[in-house]
Design a protein around this motif. Structure first.
Motif, mmCIF file in Angstrom:
data_model
loop_
_atom_site.group_PDB
_atom_site.id
_atom_site.type_symbol
_atom_site.label_atom_id
_atom_site.label_comp_id
_atom_site.label_asym_id
_atom_site.label_seq_id
_atom_site.Cartn_x
_atom_site.Cartn_y
_atom_site.Cartn_z
ATOM 1 N N VAL A 112 45.837 8.338 -21.329
ATOM 2 C CA VAL A 112 45.347 7.589 -22.070
ATOM 3 C C VAL A 112 46.409 7.131 -21.031
ATOM 4 C CG1 VAL A 112 44.578 5.748 -22.849
ATOM 5 C CG2 VAL A 112 43.940 7.555 -23.334
ATOM 6 N N PHE A 113 47.344 6.716 -21.863
ATOM 7 C CA PHE A 113 48.859 5.875 -21.735
ATOM 8 C C PHE A 113 49.215 6.133 -20.139
ATOM 9 C CE2 PHE A 113 53.956 6.775 -21.384
ATOM 10 C CZ PHE A 113 54.490 4.729 -21.396
ATOM 11 N N GLY A 114 49.249 7.186 -19.810
ATOM 12 C CA GLY A 114 49.281 7.576 -18.142
ATOM 13 C C GLY A 114 48.551 7.024 -16.941
ATOM 14 N N LEU A 115 47.007 7.331 -17.393
ATOM 15 C CA LEU A 115 46.049 6.547 -16.477
ATOM 16 C C LEU A 115 46.232 5.039 -16.809
ATOM 17 C CD1 LEU A 115 43.019 8.896 -17.371
ATOM 18 C CD2 LEU A 115 44.648 8.761 -15.527
ATOM 19 N N MET A 116 46.661 4.487 -17.721
ATOM 20 C CA MET A 116 46.710 2.852 -17.880
ATOM 21 C C MET A 116 47.936 2.207 -17.341
ATOM 22 S SD MET A 116 46.558 2.086 -21.684
ATOM 23 C CE MET A 116 46.332 0.336 -22.231
ATOM 24 N N HIS A 117 49.300 3.189 -16.575
ATOM 25 C CA HIS A 117 49.829 3.130 -16.043
ATOM 26 C C HIS A 117 48.982 2.863 -14.246
ATOM 27 C CE1 HIS A 117 52.804 3.412 -19.800
ATOM 28 N NE2 HIS A 117 53.375 2.516 -18.594
ATOM 29 N N VAL A 118 48.630 3.895 -14.083
ATOM 30 C CA VAL A 118 47.731 3.986 -12.478
ATOM 31 C C VAL A 118 46.597 3.201 -12.399
ATOM 32 C CG1 VAL A 118 46.339 5.579 -11.213
ATOM 33 C CG2 VAL A 118 48.255 6.810 -12.780
ATOM 34 N N VAL A 119 46.781 2.861 -12.846
ATOM 35 C CA VAL A 119 44.682 1.641 -13.371
ATOM 36 C C VAL A 119 46.226 -0.013 -12.913
ATOM 37 C CG1 VAL A 119 42.978 0.630 -14.168
ATOM 38 C CG2 VAL A 119 43.395 2.827 -14.271
ATOM 39 N N PHE A 120 46.731 -0.009 -14.186
ATOM 40 C CA PHE A 120 48.058 -1.222 -13.523
ATOM 41 C C PHE A 120 48.426 -1.712 -12.571
ATOM 42 C CE2 PHE A 120 51.623 -3.854 -14.890
ATOM 43 C CZ PHE A 120 51.652 -5.099 -14.875
ATOM 44 N N TYR A 121 48.650 -0.336 -11.965
ATOM 45 C CA TYR A 121 49.407 -0.751 -11.072
ATOM 46 C C TYR A 121 48.927 -1.187 -9.804
ATOM 47 C CZ TYR A 121 54.406 -0.599 -13.123
ATOM 48 O OH TYR A 121 54.929 -0.980 -14.217
ATOM 49 N N GLN A 122 48.038 0.242 -9.861
ATOM 50 C CA GLN A 122 46.301 0.105 -8.294
ATOM 51 C C GLN A 122 45.632 -1.535 -8.302
ATOM 52 O OE1 GLN A 122 44.605 3.833 -8.564
ATOM 53 N NE2 GLN A 122 46.276 4.855 -7.367
ATOM 54 N N SER A 123 45.890 -2.106 -9.591
ATOM 55 C CA SER A 123 45.076 -3.008 -9.801
ATOM 56 C C SER A 123 45.063 -4.111 -9.184
ATOM 57 C CB SER A 123 44.484 -3.375 -10.996
ATOM 58 O OG SER A 123 45.795 -4.180 -11.722
ATOM 59 N N GLY A 124 46.721 -4.364 -9.000
ATOM 60 C CA GLY A 124 46.919 -5.396 -7.868
ATOM 61 C C GLY A 124 46.516 -7.345 -9.754
ATOM 62 N N LEU A 125 46.226 -7.208 -9.913
ATOM 63 C CA LEU A 125 46.322 -8.054 -10.857
ATOM 64 C C LEU A 125 47.587 -8.947 -11.259
ATOM 65 C CD1 LEU A 125 43.398 -6.705 -13.306
ATOM 66 C CD2 LEU A 125 43.461 -8.578 -11.197
ATOM 67 N N ILE A 126 48.609 -8.620 -11.829
ATOM 68 C CA ILE A 126 49.641 -8.408 -11.612
ATOM 69 C C ILE A 126 51.106 -8.731 -11.379
ATOM 70 C CG2 ILE A 126 51.964 -9.591 -14.046
ATOM 71 C CD1 ILE A 126 49.639 -8.616 -15.791
ATOM 72 N N LEU A 127 50.943 -7.467 -10.461
ATOM 73 C CA LEU A 127 52.555 -6.755 -9.581
ATOM 74 C C LEU A 127 51.378 -6.907 -8.453
ATOM 75 C CD1 LEU A 127 54.370 -5.317 -12.021
ATOM 76 C CD2 LEU A 127 54.440 -7.408 -10.759
ATOM 77 N N PRO A 128 51.429 -6.804 -7.437
ATOM 78 C CA PRO A 128 51.654 -6.431 -6.175
ATOM 79 C C PRO A 128 50.910 -4.928 -5.900
ATOM 80 C CG PRO A 128 53.396 -7.277 -5.495
ATOM 81 C CD PRO A 128 53.781 -7.443 -6.735
ATOM 82 N N ARG A 129 50.191 -4.507 -5.283
ATOM 83 C CA ARG A 129 49.351 -3.321 -5.860
ATOM 84 C C ARG A 129 50.586 -2.666 -5.040
ATOM 85 N NH1 ARG A 129 43.023 -3.003 -3.353
ATOM 86 N NH2 ARG A 129 42.288 -4.471 -5.310
ATOM 87 N N GLU A 130 50.696 -0.947 -5.925
ATOM 88 C CA GLU A 130 51.017 0.225 -5.897
ATOM 89 C C GLU A 130 50.193 1.539 -6.106
ATOM 90 O OE1 GLU A 130 55.257 -0.859 -5.444
ATOM 91 O OE2 GLU A 130 54.660 -1.803 -7.026
ATOM 92 N N SER A 131 50.985 2.660 -5.968
ATOM 93 C CA SER A 131 50.424 3.867 -5.893
ATOM 94 C C SER A 131 51.348 4.788 -6.917
ATOM 95 C CB SER A 131 50.120 3.782 -4.905
ATOM 96 O OG SER A 131 48.640 3.596 -4.844
#
Length: 256
Positions: free
Chosen positions: A146-165
């Motif tokens: 869950v911890f790892g996947l949250m990072h993936v979702v956070f960075y791919q969502s682009g809600l706060i920071l520019p979208r990255e993978s």
């Protein structure tokens, strides 16, 4: 009634974590207020054992050991960062962190402490309480995923920071780091040592400029650079094995 009260205050704590800790990367006072609210709501949810639930049930000696461990981790991570930079043609200016030490330390302290409480202690206990047949090992692995996947979702969502993978190897590295963190919490019953590890890593990672061909790397690129290597995966695996072996030896000695 008690259950609904707990759910309400835990929801308030989660809202404080998401809205205040991660919405202000510059204004230090806002994350501090967010952490204070998290602790307040947890105390309201579990008046008698909120410290145990939050993983904050430890003494002064343990705190001093955690601070000493922080110094050791900072030295290890500085060496690792320098090795990665030399191999990847990336400039990591570890000295540039110095003018921003105080605000950077305060923010990182608050952010990592809140994350260890929410994603570490509380989530681990929630999984164990909900799945009584689940062993500590499986609970540790599930929460790490869950911890790892949250990072993936956070960075791919682009809600706060520019979208990255994040690369798949980076996700594996994050999951192993999560397993190590969770093992420290489960084996010791508090977040002190897990926080020391997390704080030391984040202080360098997020506050040291990393440049490739003069261009600053984004956060996801930093994760890919530092987590997505065979060296990190091997080191994390060895650290996990060392924690398990050490705890097994201590348990055996106590049994004797």
């Amino acid at each position: 009634m008690v259950l609904w009260k707990q759910r309400f205050f835990v929801t308030c704590a989660l809202f404080s974590w998401v809205s205040l800790i991660y919405s202000a990367f510059v204004a230090t006072i806002i994350p501090v207020v967010g952490l204070a609210l998290i602790l307040y709501f947890l105390r309201m949810a579990w008046p008698t054992d909120w410290q145990k639930r939050a993983g904050l049930e430890f003494n002064g000696k343990t705190l001093l050991l955690a601070l000493a461990a922080t110094g050791v981790f900072l030295g290890i991570f500085r060496f690792y960062y320098a090795q990665v930079a030399a191999r990847s043609e990336v400039t990591i200016d570890l000295v540039a962190i110095l003018p921003h030490v105080l605000p950077g330390m305060i923010f990182t302290l608050v952010q990592t402490c809140a994350e260890e409480i929410i994603l570490g202690s509380l989530l681990l206990r929630f999984v164990q309480d909900r799945c009584l047949s689940l062993s500590e090992t499986w609970a540790t692995v599930i929460v790490a995923v869950v911890f790892g996947l949250m990072h993936v979702v956070f960075y791919q969502s682009g809600l706060i920071l520019p979208r990255e993978s994040l690369h798949p190897m980076s996700l594996v590295g994050l999951i192993l780091a999560g397993i190590l963190r969770n093992l420290l919490i489960v084996r010791f019953g508090h977040i002190a040592y897990a926080w020391a590890l997390h704080f030391s890593w984040n202080l360098y990672m997020f506050h040291s400029p990393m440049l490739r061909s003069g261009v600053a790397l984004g956060e996801a690129a930093k994760f890919n650079l530092l987590f997505g290597t065979w060296e990190f995966i091997c080191l994390a695996g060895l650290a996990i094995a060392a924690v398990c072996l050490g705890c097994a030896l201590v348990k055996t000695r106590k049994a004797i």
